[in-house]
Scaffold this active site. Structure first.
Site, mmCIF file in Angstrom:
data_model
loop_
_atom_site.group_PDB
_atom_site.id
_atom_site.type_symbol
_atom_site.label_atom_id
_atom_site.label_comp_id
_atom_site.label_asym_id
_atom_site.label_seq_id
_atom_site.Cartn_x
_atom_site.Cartn_y
_atom_site.Cartn_z
ATOM 1 N N LYS A 189 70.108 -43.611 21.218
ATOM 2 C CA LYS A 189 71.413 -43.555 20.398
ATOM 3 C C LYS A 189 71.802 -45.110 20.040
ATOM 4 O O LYS A 189 72.261 -45.355 18.932
ATOM 5 C CB LYS A 189 72.486 -42.863 21.132
ATOM 6 N N GLU B 111 77.100 -37.289 25.573
ATOM 7 C CA GLU B 111 78.280 -38.326 25.373
ATOM 8 C C GLU B 111 78.894 -38.218 23.788
ATOM 9 O O GLU B 111 77.621 -38.681 23.163
ATOM 10 C CB GLU B 111 77.752 -39.534 25.974
ATOM 11 N N ARG C 38 61.816 -36.599 29.430
ATOM 12 C CA ARG C 38 62.600 -36.637 28.063
ATOM 13 C C ARG C 38 61.390 -36.675 27.087
ATOM 14 O O ARG C 38 60.094 -36.802 27.241
ATOM 15 C CB ARG C 38 63.122 -38.187 27.986
HETATM 16 P P1 ATP Z 1 70.377 -41.612 24.452
HETATM 17 O O1 ATP Z 1 69.330 -42.809 25.328
HETATM 18 O O2 ATP Z 1 69.979 -41.362 23.104
HETATM 19 O O3 ATP Z 1 71.717 -42.328 24.372
HETATM 20 P P2 ATP Z 1 71.631 -40.305 26.524
HETATM 21 O O4 ATP Z 1 70.872 -39.469 27.462
HETATM 22 O O5 ATP Z 1 72.625 -41.402 26.743
HETATM 23 O O6 ATP Z 1 70.526 -40.415 25.120
HETATM 24 P P3 ATP Z 1 73.490 -38.008 26.162
HETATM 25 O O7 ATP Z 1 74.639 -38.066 25.073
HETATM 26 O O8 ATP Z 1 73.979 -38.460 27.549
HETATM 27 O O9 ATP Z 1 72.424 -39.230 25.645
HETATM 28 O O10 ATP Z 1 72.356 -37.045 26.201
HETATM 29 C C1 ATP Z 1 72.939 -35.580 26.617
HETATM 30 C C2 ATP Z 1 71.635 -34.800 27.145
HETATM 31 O O11 ATP Z 1 70.565 -34.777 26.363
HETATM 32 C C3 ATP Z 1 71.502 -35.393 28.593
HETATM 33 O O12 ATP Z 1 71.370 -34.479 29.534
HETATM 34 C C4 ATP Z 1 70.029 -35.958 28.467
HETATM 35 O O13 ATP Z 1 69.120 -35.633 29.699
HETATM 36 C C5 ATP Z 1 69.546 -35.261 27.096
HETATM 37 N N1 ATP Z 1 68.687 -35.843 26.485
HETATM 38 C C6 ATP Z 1 68.864 -37.192 25.663
HETATM 39 N N2 ATP Z 1 67.962 -37.654 25.284
HETATM 40 C C7 ATP Z 1 67.029 -36.956 25.431
HETATM 41 C C8 ATP Z 1 65.351 -36.993 25.330
HETATM 42 N N3 ATP Z 1 64.836 -37.999 24.353
HETATM 43 N N4 ATP Z 1 64.542 -35.781 25.508
HETATM 44 C C9 ATP Z 1 65.189 -34.789 26.362
HETATM 45 N N5 ATP Z 1 66.558 -34.748 26.535
HETATM 46 C C10 ATP Z 1 67.332 -35.919 26.153
HETATM 47 MG MG MG Z 2 73.672 -40.185 28.687
#
Ligand code: ATP
Ligand code: MG
Length: 570
Positions: free
Chosen positions: A273, A37, A263
């Site tokens: 984020k 995102e 994760r």
């Molecule tokens: P955040 O909690 O940091 O906002 P998010 O999952 O909301 O993370 P996205 O931009 O949706 O952020 O993430 C894109 C992809 O990265 C998703 O498919 C998510 O599963 C993966 N991802 C995000 N954080 C991690 C992590 N700590 N370890 C492994 N994969 C991750």
């Molecule tokens: Mg997300």
């Protein structure tokens, strides 16, 4: 807690794909995607997902899409899209011509929603958000049907089109899937799939005032793109039945399968984020690319290489259970890489002046120094020597214990690549007693660091020639948080920010050749650690270096003490 890849099988995703291929599924090839995102910069956790998705695609000669999952107009921005693209490219991955945006599918998603309404499988609900929450029930308590659940298809179509046309205020109505308010899985209790948002979208502008929800968008976008394996983190496991429901009830071009992995959690930092944004906005750090940040851009600026991050992601492996990874693992990986390739240089961070009394005043000479003592192919360079040099303050001690193998009154040490010197006199600050200058003598017969009479010295210290050295600033970084799990400790995670996470030394001296380093170049400063010429603050008249890591490998030590576990990937 130290936790490397543990439970077998080491990579269950590969096993699933192998099975799929054996069974004759995925005849068109393996197709994955990375769906960020654009509401912040990428962090090391995202790197794990990027390496997995692009890595799997490459390994199986398949394809990996980059798709921006951009359905929250309030939080998303083009600058994030750009930074994400830059970071993925820098990590070494290529989406070729497959750059997509969920916002490109808004028309199509709208049609899918209409299709559900036409089948009697979606309805416009006019309860407030708060009421919807109340009606949803809880884990132990079934939900209640909304009084609007049985609106006619015509009424639903009419309302949904009016929502799209902007006839209602935010929150007046939502579109919900009509599944089962008594389902054990809360995600199946008539989830909201569209809501009204009167916000301009960074790509579609004012065209839309209704936006699809994440769950609806994600799985259908995957289906539209012919993704075969939708790899995502564990928290979406409970959403899988909902994704399957959407795919089963709509005529999509393909049927992706979702698989979940744990994760990445990294100790002494935060990987969310929302929290990283707070650190930036509260100015607790100097922006997203602050070298203390666990962002890709922060790690890059700190001096990490793309190889080291990919290597790290490979080493931590893939599991189905949440683990915390020791920061030492990340540091170990870059230290390992730079140990082999970084040129050695001399720099003095906390200078102490040394005058060599028996060295002629005007004389200077060039001495040969190896760029890498274990790798002769990296060649040598010449470094200037003269009467006045700087050494590191803590390489001198006035009342030194026996085991102090550096400089102290009456003792002899080797200056790296130069001569043996002996300390004869200490000039001190009268008030504080602090050593301000040392008067030494050198033995001209020891040029190059060897004594013809075979006498040995225990210590070798680094130095720079005062007349030739270049003033520099050096930033030393430590962990951003002072506890291993700031997110788990309690709600007040910001109170665990390490106040000493950065030390700026502005009166350093580096050997002259370092003034010409290109920003981003990495070196080992002998005896001090690995350093990177800062990309942003570098000035030709005042070089700035960031310390990437020290030379001390805590992880390697811990690992050696532990018996090797089977299945450990190192
Ligand atoms: P955040 O909690 O940091 O906002 P998010 O999952 O909301 O993370 P996205 O931009 O949706 O952020 O993430 C894109 C992809 O990265 C998703 O498919 C998510 O599963 C993966 N991802 C995000 N954080 C991690 C992590 N700590 N370890 C492994 N994969 C991750
Ligand atoms: Mg997300």
């Amino acid at each position: 807690m130290i936790e490397m890849q543990n439970s077998a099988p080491p990579n269950f995703i590969r096993k699933i794909i192998d099975d799929d291929l054996d069974q004759g599924r995925c005849r068109e090839g393996i197709h994955t995607r990375f769906p960020p995102e654009p509401n912040g910069y990428l962090h090391i956790g995202h790197a794990k997902a990027i390496c997995l998705n692009f890595g799997i695609a490459a390994e199986y000669e398949g394809k990996c899409n980059l798709r921006f999952d951009d359905t929250n107009p309030e939080k998303e921005e083009m600058k994030y899209v750009e930074s994400i693209r830059e970071d993925i490219r820098w990590l070494g991955f290529d989406w070729e011509d497959r750059l997509f945006y969920a916002s490109d599918y808004f028309d199509r998603l709208f049609q899918y929603a209409v299709d559900l309404i036409n089948q009697g499988k979606a309805y416009v609900d006019s309860l407030s958000a708060e009421q919807i929450r109340q009606y949803r029930g809880a884990l132990t308590e079934p939900g209640k049907d909304s009084p609007y659940r049985n609106r006619s298809i015509e009424a639903n179509l009419d309302l949904f089109h009016k929502m799209k046309a902007g006839e209602f205020d935010e929150g007046a109505h939502v579109l919900r899937a009509k599944i089962d308010m008594g389902a054990a899985n809360l995600n199946m209790r008539d989830p909201v799939i569209y809501r009204i948002r009167r916000a301009a979208h960074y790509r579609t502008g004012a065209k839309w005032c209704i936006y699809p929800m994440y769950d609806f968008t994600q799985c259908l976008s995957d289906a539209v793109e012919h993704v075969t394996h939708s790899l995502c983190s564990l928290e979406f496991e409970d959403h899988r039945p909902l994704y399957d429901w959407f795919i089963d009830n709509l005529d999509t071009p393909s049927r992706p399968r979702q698989y979940e992995f744990a994760r990445l959690n990294l100790e002494y930092t935060v990987l969310s984020k929302r929290k990283l944004i707070e650190l930036v906005e509260d100015k607790r750090v100097d922006g997203w690319d602050d070298p203390r940040m666990p962002t890709i851009s922060g790690l890059r600026r700190r001096g990490f290489t793309p190889e080291s991050i990919r290597d790290f992601c490979e080493r931590i492996g893939l599991t189905k259970s949440d683990t915390y990874i020791d920061m030492g693992v990340l540091e170990h990986v870059i230290r390992d890489e730079l140990g082999a390739v970084a040129p050695r240089r001399m720099a003095v961070l906390r200078p102490l002046k040394v005058v060599i009394d028996n060295y002629p005043d005007a004389e200077e000479e060039l001495l040969d120094a190896a760029n890498h003592p274990q790798d002769p192919t990296m060649g040598t360079r010449q470094i200037p020597f003269s009467k006045v040099i700087y050494i590191e303050k803590d390489d001198f001690m006035e009342d030194a214990p026996k085991k102090f193998f550096r400089l102290s009154p009456g003792r002899e040490v080797r200056l790296r690549y130069a001569y043996f010197i002996t300390c004869n006199e200490v000039i001190k600050d009268e008030k504080t007693g602090e050593a301000l200058e040392l008067r030494c003598s050198y033995d001209p017969a020891t040029r190059g660091g060897k004594a013809p009479d075979g006498r040995k010295v225990k210590g070798t210290i680094h130095w720079v020639s005062a007349r030739h050295a270049v003033p520099a600033a050096v930033r030393l970084y430590d962990r951003l948080f002072s506890v291993a799990n700031p997110e788990r400790a309690d709600a007040d995670w910001k109170s665990y920010i390490n106040p000493d996470s950065m030390e700026i030394l502005t009166r350093c001296f580096v050997e002259p050749g370092l003034a010409k380093a290109s920003p981003g170049a990495r070196f080992q400063f002998e005896r001090l650690g690995y350093f990177c010429a800062d990309e942003k603050d570098w000035r030709p008249d005042k070089p700035v270096f960031n310390r990437i890591v020290t030379l001390r490998d805590t992880w390697e030590k811990i690992r050696k003490k532990q018996p090797a576990k089977s299945g450990e990937q190192t």
